[in-house]
Design an enzyme around this catalytic site. Structure first.
Site, short mmCIF file in Angstrom:
data_model
loop_
_atom_site.label_atom_id
_atom_site.label_comp_id
_atom_site.label_asym_id
_atom_site.label_seq_id
_atom_site.Cartn_x
_atom_site.Cartn_y
_atom_site.Cartn_z
N GLU A 44 -4.12 1.24 -0.88
CA GLU A 44 -2.93 0.99 -0.09
C GLU A 44 -3.21 -0.16 0.88
O GLU A 44 -4.18 -0.11 1.64
CB GLU A 44 -2.48 2.22 0.70
N GLU A 69 -6.35 -1.60 6.53
CA GLU A 69 -5.48 -1.79 7.69
C GLU A 69 -6.20 -2.69 8.68
O GLU A 69 -7.38 -2.50 8.95
CB GLU A 69 -5.14 -0.43 8.33
N ASP A 118 5.44 -6.05 6.27
CA ASP A 118 6.16 -6.97 7.14
C ASP A 118 7.02 -7.90 6.27
O ASP A 118 6.50 -8.57 5.38
CB ASP A 118 5.16 -7.80 7.94
N THR A 193 6.01 7.73 4.19
CA THR A 193 5.20 7.17 5.27
C THR A 193 5.90 7.49 6.59
O THR A 193 7.06 7.94 6.63
CB THR A 193 5.07 5.64 5.13
N GLU A 194 5.21 7.23 7.69
CA GLU A 194 5.82 7.45 9.00
C GLU A 194 7.04 6.55 9.19
O GLU A 194 8.08 6.98 9.71
CB GLU A 194 4.80 7.19 10.11
N TYR A 195 6.93 5.28 8.76
CA TYR A 195 8.07 4.37 8.85
C TYR A 195 9.23 4.84 7.98
O TYR A 195 10.40 4.77 8.36
CB TYR A 195 7.66 2.96 8.40
#
Length: 215
Positions: A44, A69, A118, A193-195
């Site tokens: 990921e 990340e 993004d 996901t959190e988003y």
């Protein structure tokens, strides 16, 4: 909102020695040795707080997962989740996606996840989008012959851009959805996901596709 730099965060990340890979370039082409098996590897890119990839790792012990990340303040939260779940099939890289060719060998990866990346909406920033052809060329190099990209976003323009880029790079597209939670019936298979949870609560459609590398 920008996350404040906290000097102690990186120190904490490095203390999770069973999860954090300090020099990922040293494992290029031989990640199976680090995992001590020959299971498929899923990566990921931009893992954020890690709900998505740690849940997958928990549900699929026969798969190896690597999370990349660059923001240490969120990566530490992902590592904490893995540690809490006592996962043995996941590793974390504090690093930039631009360096993936330094991290992985040719054909080493079976699947890449791109979740809510993004969108870089300005045209002059198009090359920064992780579905731009320059990144797709990198993905094609590290994906094996049956390798896949799974992509989700809330941004319609980014989704259209990504469809065009993937088609132009000769990926075979499937399971395209313009509103995942309206179109998909078997939603249990989709880990949020959190988003994603945030966007769903705001009533935004979630766009999704799968792209398979063509030989």
């Amino acid at each position: 909102m920008r996350l404040r730099k906290r000097p102690w965060v990186k120190e904490e990340i490095m203390q999770y020695t069973s999860y954090t890979v300090v020099n990922p370039e040293n494992h290029k082409g031989v990640w199976h040795k680090l995992f001590q098996n020959n299971n498929p590897i899923y990566v990921e890119l931009g893992t954020g707080r890690g709900r998505f990839i740690t849940s997958h790792a928990q549900n699929n012990p026969e798969i190896n997962y690597i999370a990349i990340e660059q923001k240490q303040e969120v990566l530490v939260q992902a590592i904490r989740k893995a540690n809490h779940l006592e996962l043995s099939n996941i590793k974390f890289i504090l690093g930039n996606v631009n360096r993936i060719l330094d991290f992985f060998g040719q054909g080493e990866i079976s699947r890449i996840y791109l979740n809510f990346i993004d969108p870089w909406p300005k045209k002059r920033h198009a090359k920064r989008r992780l579905t731009h052809q320059r990144f797709l060329d990198m993905y094609k190099h590290i994906l094996n012959d049956n390798g896949e990209i799974h992509f989700k976003t809330d941004n319609e323009l980014l989704f259209e851009f990504s469809l065009n880029e993937l088609s132009g790079q000769k990926f075979r597209l499937s399971n395209i959805s313009l509103n995942l939670y309206r179109d998909e019936h078997n939603l249990a298979q989709h880990i949020q996901t959190e988003y994603e949870e945030k966007f769903i609560n705001q009533g935004k459609p979630i766009y999704r596709l799968e792209a398979k590398k063509e030989s």
